[in-house]
Motif scaffolding. Sequence first.
Motif, PDB file in Angstrom:
ATOM      1  N   ARG A   1       7.798  11.372  -3.063  1.00  0.00           N
ATOM      2  CA  ARG A   1       8.985  11.032  -3.690  1.00  0.00           C
ATOM      3  C   ARG A   1       8.685  10.800  -5.245  1.00  0.00           C
ATOM      4  O   ARG A   1       9.316  11.524  -6.234  1.00  0.00           O
ATOM      5  CB  ARG A   1       9.475   9.536  -3.376  1.00  0.00           C
ATOM      6  N   ALA A   2       7.421  10.316  -5.599  1.00  0.00           N
ATOM      7  CA  ALA A   2       7.163  10.268  -6.851  1.00  0.00           C
ATOM      8  C   ALA A   2       6.732  11.618  -7.663  1.00  0.00           C
ATOM      9  O   ALA A   2       7.156  11.867  -8.638  1.00  0.00           O
ATOM     10  CB  ALA A   2       5.925   9.467  -7.103  1.00  0.00           C
TER      11      ALA A   2
ATOM     12  N   MET B   1       0.816  -1.197  -0.095  1.00  0.00           N
ATOM     13  CA  MET B   1      -0.133  -0.151   0.057  1.00  0.00           C
ATOM     14  C   MET B   1       0.804   1.209  -0.013  1.00  0.00           C
ATOM     15  O   MET B   1       1.863   1.306   0.787  1.00  0.00           O
ATOM     16  CB  MET B   1      -0.827  -0.162   1.269  1.00  0.00           C
ATOM     17  N   ALA B   2       0.587   2.271  -0.927  1.00  0.00           N
ATOM     18  CA  ALA B   2       1.186   3.308  -1.024  1.00  0.00           C
ATOM     19  C   ALA B   2       1.398   4.285   0.345  1.00  0.00           C
ATOM     20  O   ALA B   2       0.136   4.372   0.767  1.00  0.00           O
ATOM     21  CB  ALA B   2       1.064   4.011  -2.297  1.00  0.00           C
ATOM     22  N   THR B   3       2.233   4.922   0.559  1.00  0.00           N
ATOM     23  CA  THR B   3       2.090   5.864   1.727  1.00  0.00           C
ATOM     24  C   THR B   3       2.614   7.277   1.258  1.00  0.00           C
ATOM     25  O   THR B   3       2.695   7.579   0.171  1.00  0.00           O
ATOM     26  CB  THR B   3       3.494   5.380   2.643  1.00  0.00           C
ATOM     27  N   LEU B   4       2.246   8.208   2.230  1.00  0.00           N
ATOM     28  CA  LEU B   4       2.489   9.682   1.643  1.00  0.00           C
ATOM     29  C   LEU B   4       3.838   9.744   1.499  1.00  0.00           C
ATOM     30  O   LEU B   4       3.968  10.701   0.561  1.00  0.00           O
ATOM     31  CB  LEU B   4       1.983  10.746   3.008  1.00  0.00           C
TER      32      LEU B   4
ATOM     33  N   ARG C   1      -1.402  13.760  -9.225  1.00  0.00           N
ATOM     34  CA  ARG C   1      -1.139  12.685 -10.256  1.00  0.00           C
ATOM     35  C   ARG C   1      -0.484  11.659  -9.403  1.00  0.00           C
ATOM     36  O   ARG C   1      -0.851  10.596  -9.800  1.00  0.00           O
ATOM     37  CB  ARG C   1      -0.542  13.333 -11.165  1.00  0.00           C
ATOM     38  N   ALA C   2       0.683  11.964  -8.715  1.00  0.00           N
ATOM     39  CA  ALA C   2       1.290  10.630  -8.109  1.00  0.00           C
ATOM     40  C   ALA C   2       0.485  10.139  -6.991  1.00  0.00           C
ATOM     41  O   ALA C   2       0.439   8.775  -7.212  1.00  0.00           O
ATOM     42  CB  ALA C   2       2.449  11.200  -7.290  1.00  0.00           C
ATOM     43  N   ALA C   3      -0.423  10.832  -6.458  1.00  0.00           N
ATOM     44  CA  ALA C   3      -1.295  10.020  -5.421  1.00  0.00           C
ATOM     45  C   ALA C   3      -2.339   9.035  -6.396  1.00  0.00           C
ATOM     46  O   ALA C   3      -2.446   7.880  -6.085  1.00  0.00           O
ATOM     47  CB  ALA C   3      -2.294  11.096  -4.537  1.00  0.00           C
ATOM     48  N   GLU C   4      -2.920   9.627  -7.315  1.00  0.00           N
ATOM     49  CA  GLU C   4      -3.554   8.700  -8.333  1.00  0.00           C
ATOM     50  C   GLU C   4      -2.954   7.840  -8.734  1.00  0.00           C
ATOM     51  O   GLU C   4      -3.481   6.333  -8.879  1.00  0.00           O
ATOM     52  CB  GLU C   4      -4.361   9.526  -9.327  1.00  0.00           C
TER      53      GLU C   4
ATOM     54  N   SER D   1       8.604  17.603  -1.205  1.00  0.00           N
ATOM     55  CA  SER D   1       9.008  17.152   0.271  1.00  0.00           C
ATOM     56  C   SER D   1       7.811  16.510   0.946  1.00  0.00           C
ATOM     57  O   SER D   1       6.625  16.590   0.280  1.00  0.00           O
ATOM     58  CB  SER D   1       9.241  18.475   1.163  1.00  0.00           C
ATOM     59  N   LEU D   2       7.916  16.044   1.801  1.00  0.00           N
ATOM     60  CA  LEU D   2       6.661  15.171   2.832  1.00  0.00           C
ATOM     61  C   LEU D   2       5.991  16.421   3.179  1.00  0.00           C
ATOM     62  O   LEU D   2       4.423  15.991   3.124  1.00  0.00           O
ATOM     63  CB  LEU D   2       7.353  14.125   3.796  1.00  0.00           C
TER      64      LEU D   2
END
Length: 347
Positions: A9-10, A1-4, A38-41, A14-15
């Motif tokens: 990073r993608a 599962m992807a994290t924040l 876009r990265a989150a999707e 920064s975080l």
Amino acid sequence: MATLRDVARAAGVSLATASRALSDAPHVSAANRAQVARAAESLGYRPHPAARALTTGSTGTVGLVVPDLANPFFAAVAKGVQARARETGREVLVADTDEDVGVEPDVIERLGDRVDGLVLCSPRLPGDRLAPLLTGAGRPVALVNREAPDAPSVSFDIADGVRQALDHLRALGHDVVAYAGGPRTSWSDAERRAALSALSAGGGADTVLDLGSFRPTHGGGVQAADLALAAGATAVLCFNDLVALGVLARLHARGVATPGDVSVVGFDDVAAASLVTPALTTVAVPLARAGRVAVDLLTDDSPAPEHRRLPVELVVRASTAPATQTHDAAPAPTPRPLTTDPEVAIR
């Protein structure tokens, strides 16, 4: 599962920037916000509910309070609530009060602190005790199978369901119909009684007998069946299908034929209604649809609470048939003619 962290990073940020972008916080450039989205999707990232609550004040959760999850009526409503919540990206927390009016306020208040909105299904509290919980919840509240002035609600056309059931029994020649009622604190039982009283007073069935109030369970129906036999009723209309199934079982145990000697009608059309022998004639109620509507009512911004009543339909099966000569009844006190209790009727 992807994290924040994976999303940051993608997106090449920064975080902290990724967190602010996903929570619609200010001071994030349009370019960075678009990159993060876009990265989150692409990664299928979904914020953790607890983290989202800390940053946005929203839990993404709907609370559902029911009297008894073992009752298939409430389980079906819960499925509708769950399905609609899932479609709108929310989760559901469920609390069961075990038909205990005394614990309802505490359950409602505790759950209300953890969710964005509350769905209260068939709350048993009297109106004067329920009203402060609706207006003081601090979050949207919607009612199912109950109506109150201060909250949107979805209920059922109970009066029409009672009319359809009673018309069906009249057409079959039943002139002594008994009603096996539900809990005295039940709003929908008061609605059924009011409809039966109006219909019998309007020149309908010769007699509608009130067998009393029973737990809305199989055991309640067993108790009601003995009273119906003692009264010489040729048909029994039950508060719900669980009571009706108990009536069927008790009649069978006592050697009374259904529908040959006594016809039985339920209310709700739960799954078991069509699986028993004889299959149960009952008033079908759109339970899952009510749950879905209730979730939508939580986001309704109408100036006044909206009250929706969903249509119902009688489903005729094998538990009803033309009346025959009344069976021999053992001497017993005759149940009183059906009346409504003014104190209960306002609930």
